[in-house]
Scaffold this active site. Structure first.
Site: not given
Length: 749
Positions: A102, A55, A104-105, A510
């Site tokens: 961004e 990350h 934050h899955n 993106n």
């Protein structure tokens, strides 16, 4: 616990360390030892583990992301590009706009409310750290099947988290997407975008320069929530057993963030800050190492001075904590007192935790003992770089050969009408107002367009009406069929959405959401999509200003569809000249711009009617996209059109229904001669838009299209209280509204 110090580490080279548990590979651990000439201390190991995570370091994607720089189009508007907290573009009149998207899955699957809320908080601080006032947010979202029980757990929590945090900050939520697909069942995508505005002279960068300058940590206290956080969560796959790891999810406080925003902007106004970095992924490990790495010297930090919420935290935990609402500033000694006064005024805790040094090392001390002594670049910018093997998946040819154009089509006008209503009421095509009504779209009073318009638009200067428009788009179904083309289709749609409102596209950000980079098939998807996006941006003249890569989005062996989300930002000189999507007046003439082909691969129709994914996605013609955009922008500026709506998911019929319902007017449509009514209504050919032209402007508009070589076909008129496709069917606005607006409330309300 026993404390590893630098000296002790040098004297005890054989002490076992938990590098694997912290997500490091053995060769990475050995490289750390080689860099330091000894084994790392526990604190150093903690720092390297989070900063070298997927990350934070982009270790699997760097080799492909370089294309965004190598193929970058020349663009005078770009003021700050890739590598900073967010990109910055010149929008004229002395204004600069910064924006970024961004992910934050994984945190949002584990703890939907806090995962989504802190995703908003984090992207807002990225924008703030550039020197800008945040003015709007957006949220591209993807969930599993709409009727799956776990979607009912995740979606309401995510929506409440986005609304709760953003509404409390007083930031309008002006757009985004909500997409459902079983591939996201165990791995929803929660992407967050923020836009900020500043003057050119207000741009700030993340660097620590000037020996003797103080390092000040300000904002919330550091707690045990979010230890490892997104830096660890987003760097591995989920197993199939479901939510766990809750302590790794940060807990947000939007009211603290609001104070932090106003405090920071006042600090900027008084020119008290030399360099600044928000604390997001990897927390203090990131802020200290990145500031020192980008600066001209070293840094010394006294870690025991960090204000804590939990006095039992170890140094390693303090360095890894991703507690929210924190910033780190570099301040000249003579300005520290005033800095502290402003923080106190805003009730923001501020503490001098260190200073910039003459050397080239990042040194961290704990109660007088040195626990970190590292070259900061090796932590922040010189992590591992992997050339992961990639190969076209063995199933790709079979998937593309399974042509959607051969699926059974409606055999009668009645069946065509029935399928229109069925597609319109499907979760992906249905109105998302139940969701977006939970967000404040108009707070601050400068929102001029918001959902469900093609792009969100905000006024940034009240005297001149200068504004910016932003759209986000992505289609995982297209990208699975052909990653190169799918990424370009996402770019083209976002570009078209901005142009449809009258704004001139300038630049992109993106968020590249993919499965495990250790799978050669996934890595091929990533490589192809990145190449497609870089080539597309070069063709359209829109540089990539920054963004995010989110990998390991899969549960067990099952990866999500490759989902590059593209955000395009555009500028409009006068927001009063904007083009909405609504058909507002009877008698307006409807024109279809662009060409319609038999292109149903990955389409909404193929998904809803046949539960099918196969064939090829629509073709992309980027020169045609540029031409269409130029026509839409000129027509908006010169008052030639009253409404415009791009054509994408669901095809022409979806766009017509949305514009009819938005304006409360029906339309009579005539299928052009020689075109199959089914293809006319459901094809998803790219490079198209439908526009409403006042009768007084028809000749001027068609002459412009003809002179520029853009196909413009008159297909009907705004009229009545139903959508009538002549010779085929009619559906009243009431029936359309019922189908379009009832689905999401029935599922989640």
């Amino acid at each position: 616990m026993s404390l590893d110090t630098v000296k002790h580490a040098a004297e005890t080279p054989d002490t076992a360390q938990p590098w694997a548990e912290l997500g490091l590979k053995q060769d990475e651990y050995e490289r750390i030892r080689a860099i330091l000439g000894r084994r790392p201390t526990g604190a150093e190991l903690a720092m390297y583990s989070v900063m070298w995570s997927e990350h934070c370091s982009y270790k699997s994607s760097k080799v492909h992301l370089r294309q965004f720089g190598e193929k970058a189009p020349e663009n005078d508007a770009l003021l700050v590009g890739i590598g900073e907290n967010a990109g910055v573009v010149d929008v004229g009149q002395g204004y600069a706009v910064t924006f970024k998207v961004e992910s934050h899955n994984h945190p949002s699957y584990i703890e939907p409310y806090q995962g989504a809320a802190t995703g908003v908080g984090g992207i807002v601080r990225d924008i703030l750290a550039m020197g800008a006032r945040p003015v709007a947010v957006m949220d591209p979202l993807r969930f599993g099947a709409a009727d799956h029980p776990d979607t009912k757990r995740v979606l309401p929590g995510v929506v409440a988290g986005i609304g709760g945090y953003g509404n409390c900050l007083g930031l309008p939520n002006i757009g985004g997407e909500v997409v459902f697909d079983p591939c996201y069942q165990g791995n929803p995508l929660v992407n967050a975008l923020c836009v900020g505005v500043m003057k050119h002279e207000d741009i700030h960068l993340a660097k620590a320069s000037g020996a003797g300058n103080k390092v000040i940590l300000y904002g919330a206290r550091t707690g045990g929530d979010g230890i490892g956080g997104v830096s660890v969560l987003a760097s591995e796959t989920f197993d199939a057993t479901g939510p766990a790891k809750r302590p790794a999810v940060q807990v947000g406080d939007p009211f603290q963030e609001k104070l932090l925003i106003e405090c920071t902007l006042e600090l900027f106004r008084e020119h008290l800050v030399e360099g600044i970095q928000d604390l997001g992924g990897a927390g203090l490990s990131c802020a200290t190492s990145e500031l020192a790495s980008a600066g001209s010297g070293g840094m010394r930090v006294e870690l025991d001075t960090v204000p804590l919420r939990d006095a039992t935290l170890s140094p390693e935990e303090i360095l890894m904590s991703e507690s929210q609402e924190r910033m780190c500033a570099i301040v000249e000694p003579g300005k520290v007192a005033r800095f502290m006064e402003i923080c106190e005024k805003w009730d923001v805790i501020a503490t001098v935790i260190g200073e910039v040094t003459e050397g080239e090392r990042l040194e961290i001390f704990w109660h007088g003992e040195q626990i970190v002594d590292v070259p900061p670049r090796t932590v922040a910018h010189e992590g591992p770089v992997y050339e992961r093997p990639y190969a076209r998946p063995s199933w790709q040819d079979e998937l593309q050969a399974d042509d959607a154009n051969k699926l059974p089509r409606p055999a009668s006008s009645d069946e065509l009408r029935e399928q229109v209503l069925k597609v319109l009421a499907s979760p992906n095509q249905a109105s998302k107002s139940w969701i977006t009504d939970q967000y404040d779209r108009f707070v601050q009073g400068n929102t001029v367009l918001a959902q469900p318009e093609d792009s969100g638009m905000v006024r940034i200067d009240e005297s001149t009406n200068l504004g910016v428009a932003v759209a986000t788009d992505g289609n995982g179904r297209y990208t699975k069929l052909d990653p190169y083309t799918g990424a370009q289709l996402a770019l083209a749609e976002s570009y078209r959405n901005v142009a449809a409102t009258g704004a001139r596209p300038l630049a992109i950000s993106n968020c590249l959401n993919f499965g495990s980079p250790e799978d050669p098939g996934v890595m091929w998807q990533f490589a192809e999509a990145t190449r497609g996006l870089a080539d597309g941006c070069l063709a359209l003249g829109t540089p990539v200003t920054g963004g995010n890569v989110s990998l390991y989005n899969q549960t067990g062996e099952t990866a999500i569809h490759p989902t590059p989300v593209v955000a395009v930002l555009g500028v409009i000189d006068d927001v009063n000249r904007r083009t909405p999507m609504a058909f507002t007046e009877q008698g307006q003439l409807l024109y279809l711009l662009g060409e319609t082909h038999e292109e149903l691969g990955g389409s909404a129709w193929s998904q809803v009617i046949h539960d099918h994914l196969g064939g090829l996605p629509p073709r992309v013609d980027l020169e045609r996209e540029k031409l269409l955009a130029e026509i839409l922008i000129a027509a908006s500026r010169d008052g030639m059109i009253d409404a415009a709506h791009d054509l994408s998911d669901g095809g022409l019929v979806q766009a017509l229904v949305e514009s009819c319902l938005r304006g409360g007017n029906g339309a009579r449509i005539l299928v052009p001669e020689g075109l199959d009514p089914f293809v006319f209504l459901f094809s998803e050919s790219a490079g198209r838009a439908v526009v409403a032209v006042p009768r007084s402007e028809e000749l001027r508009f068609t002459d412009m299209c003809g002179a520029r070589g853009l196909p413009a076909t008159r297909i009907g008129v705004v009229d009545g209280e139903s959508l009538e496709v002549q010779g085929e069917f009619g559906i009243s606005l009431d029936e359309l509204r019922s189908a379009h607006q009832g689905t999401i409330p029935a599922l989640f309300g």
